[in-house]
Design an enzyme around this catalytic site. Structure first.
Site, mmCIF file in Angstrom:
data_model
loop_
_atom_site.group_PDB
_atom_site.id
_atom_site.type_symbol
_atom_site.label_atom_id
_atom_site.label_comp_id
_atom_site.label_asym_id
_atom_site.label_seq_id
_atom_site.Cartn_x
_atom_site.Cartn_y
_atom_site.Cartn_z
ATOM 1 N N GLY A 50 6.048 -4.112 2.351
ATOM 2 C CA GLY A 50 7.035 -4.858 1.570
ATOM 3 C C GLY A 50 6.683 -6.315 1.321
ATOM 4 O O GLY A 50 7.448 -7.022 0.657
ATOM 5 N N ALA A 51 5.516 -6.774 1.802
ATOM 6 C CA ALA A 51 5.157 -8.194 1.570
ATOM 7 C C ALA A 51 5.095 -8.473 0.066
ATOM 8 O O ALA A 51 5.599 -9.494 -0.409
ATOM 9 C CB ALA A 51 3.825 -8.521 2.232
ATOM 10 N N GLY A 52 4.480 -7.542 -0.662
ATOM 11 C CA GLY A 52 4.372 -7.726 -2.111
ATOM 12 C C GLY A 52 5.739 -7.715 -2.782
ATOM 13 O O GLY A 52 5.988 -8.473 -3.728
ATOM 14 N N ASP A 53 6.642 -6.878 -2.286
ATOM 15 C CA ASP A 53 7.996 -6.814 -2.877
ATOM 16 C C ASP A 53 8.765 -8.104 -2.559
ATOM 17 O O ASP A 53 9.491 -8.621 -3.407
ATOM 18 C CB ASP A 53 8.759 -5.597 -2.326
ATOM 19 C CG ASP A 53 7.963 -4.311 -2.516
ATOM 20 O OD1 ASP A 53 7.239 -4.219 -3.523
ATOM 21 O OD2 ASP A 53 8.057 -3.429 -1.644
HETATM 22 P P1 ATP Z 1 2.189 -4.414 -1.013
HETATM 23 O O1 ATP Z 1 3.455 -4.842 -0.308
HETATM 24 O O2 ATP Z 1 2.419 -3.405 -2.068
HETATM 25 O O3 ATP Z 1 1.050 -4.110 -0.081
HETATM 26 P P2 ATP Z 1 0.594 -6.653 -1.961
HETATM 27 O O4 ATP Z 1 -0.725 -6.002 -1.702
HETATM 28 O O5 ATP Z 1 0.784 -7.417 -3.205
HETATM 29 O O6 ATP Z 1 1.807 -5.661 -1.882
HETATM 30 P P3 ATP Z 1 0.050 -8.725 -0.082
HETATM 31 O O7 ATP Z 1 -0.986 -9.353 -0.934
HETATM 32 O O8 ATP Z 1 -0.387 -8.127 1.198
HETATM 33 O O9 ATP Z 1 0.926 -7.642 -0.797
HETATM 34 O O10 ATP Z 1 1.189 -9.783 0.221
HETATM 35 C C1 ATP Z 1 1.975 -10.398 -0.788
HETATM 36 C C2 ATP Z 1 2.098 -11.865 -0.482
HETATM 37 O O11 ATP Z 1 2.739 -12.038 0.799
HETATM 38 C C3 ATP Z 1 0.749 -12.578 -0.359
HETATM 39 O O12 ATP Z 1 0.322 -13.042 -1.622
HETATM 40 C C4 ATP Z 1 1.096 -13.713 0.585
HETATM 41 O O13 ATP Z 1 1.701 -14.756 -0.111
HETATM 42 C C5 ATP Z 1 2.145 -13.102 1.523
HETATM 43 N N1 ATP Z 1 1.498 -12.565 2.734
HETATM 44 C C6 ATP Z 1 1.188 -11.268 2.985
HETATM 45 N N2 ATP Z 1 0.597 -11.139 4.193
HETATM 46 C C7 ATP Z 1 0.540 -12.391 4.729
HETATM 47 C C8 ATP Z 1 0.056 -12.936 5.959
HETATM 48 N N3 ATP Z 1 -0.519 -12.172 6.897
HETATM 49 N N4 ATP Z 1 0.164 -14.270 6.151
HETATM 50 C C9 ATP Z 1 0.730 -15.065 5.224
HETATM 51 N N5 ATP Z 1 1.205 -14.615 4.048
HETATM 52 C C10 ATP Z 1 1.126 -13.300 3.784
#
Ligand code: ATP
Length: 319
Positions: free
Chosen positions: A255-258
């Site tokens: 859910g980080a991306g969401d």
């Molecule tokens: P999904 O949730 O579908 O995997 P995604 O691949 O777009 O989506 P991430 O790139 O992993 O998700 O994370 C989205 C955003 O959350 C990142 O651009 C960043 O800003 C933040 N984020 C994720 N993981 C971390 C972390 N370990 N430390 C700091 N910020 C993070």
């Protein structure tokens, strides 16, 4: 009526009671509300934005559990449909030791795949300012037509269209054939978010900037490549900027991306002011990064999605 309407996925995630194992070794699973578009709707509600969710679940206990969860979060579920003939989708999700997620979907003939154009709540779309969707509902044939029809209703009504690529290879029988369908979604949007891996899948090899140029289309205003702990790369017609995230100790990246999308759209709901000012856009993306980062600090997406004061406090601590 809601300012942002999120179209797509609402399902039960069965998550292992023990982390660090694959699905083969997981000893037991716990039911949790899930679905990318639903996570965005809840993320927005927690940040104080009036959001609605449009999609379809089964008229079964899991469907009602999901509806109650969204409603308790303040999400407008009037555009949600219940199917008496098909069941709510399920996904078993594990987070392996190496941080990779493993998905096993149970959505053959599920309610969400059966979402018909005639069931679209046109008035709810027309009353909103932003329509957000992703490629998950494009994987099944009937839902694909409904998804694109809903996006077209939104475009005709003058809404801003936001799209998260959200590639789920397990949902597509033929990944090469998936590419044009996923791009058909992307071409309807002026705000697009995708990960580095999704960028590599959609654009021919090359550096990040060239790949982004390849995906750029005339109606696009903002393309964001999320890069996990490193933050994100923001591309507009004028510039390319790298925005670092805040430091957190991640527990579960689901859910980080969401969360990131919710953090971004809460700023864009007021109009294009952020898109016209590079400094303001960088600040908005710092906020979105912090929402994404905080979403990783608890197990499960919905429990971890932060409220506005928690995001502001985390940003203040990071300065
Ligand atoms: P999904 O949730 O579908 O995997 P995604 O691949 O777009 O989506 P991430 O790139 O992993 O998700 O994370 C989205 C955003 O959350 C990142 O651009 C960043 O800003 C933040 N984020 C994720 N993981 C971390 C972390 N370990 N430390 C700091 N910020 C993070």
């Amino acid at each position: 009526m809601a300012d942002i309407i999120c179209f797509g996925d609402l399902l039960i995630d069965f998550v292992p009671t023990q982390t660090g194992t694959g699905l083969i070794d997981a000893p037991a699973f716990k039911k949790a509300p899930g679905g990318a578009a639903a996570n965005v709707a809840v993320g927005l509600a927690r940040l104080g934005v009036a959001s609605a969710f449009m999609g379809k679940v089964g008229n079964d206990p899991f469907g009602h559990f999901l509806a109650q969860t969204l409603e308790a979060e303040g999400v407008d579920i009037r555009p949600l449909r219940f199917d008496p003939t098909a069941r709510t989708s399920l996904a078993f999700v594990s987070l392996r030791e190496d941080g990779e997620r493993e998905f096993l979907f149970y959505r053959e003939n599920s309610a969400d795949q059966n979402f018909r154009v005639s069931e679209i709540d046109k008035a709810a779309i027309e009353a909103a300012r932003i329509f957000h969707f992703d490629s998950i509902s494009l994987a099944a044939e009937r839902a694909r037509g409904t998804t694109l029809a809903a996006a077209d209703i939104a475009a005709d009504a003058g809404l801003t269209i936001s799209y998260d690529v959200n590639l789920r290879p397990a949902l597509w029988a033929d990944l090469d054939a998936a590419r044009p369908t996923i791009l058909a979604g992307l071409r309807r949007a002026s705000i697009v978010k995708l990960s580095e891996e999704e960028l590599a899948f959609l654009a021919a090899n090359g550096d990040l900037e060239r790949a982004c140029q390849q995906l750029w289309h005339p109606a696009m205003k903002l393309l964001i490549v999320t890069r996990g702990a490193e933050g994100c790369t923001v591309v507009t017609e004028r510039c390319v900027s790298e925005i670092t995230s805040i430091a957190v100790t991640p527990v579960d990246t689901t859910g980080a991306g969401d969360g990131f999308v919710a953090g971004l759209l809460q700023g864009l709901v007021g109009g294009d002011a952020y898109l016209e000012d590079d400094g303001a856009l960088r600040e908005l993306c710092r906020f979105a990064n912090a929402v994404g980062a905080l979403t990783t600090t608890e197990r499960g997406a919905i429990p971890a999605l932060p409220r506005r004061d928690a995001v502001l406090a985390a940003l203040a601590r990071a300065e």
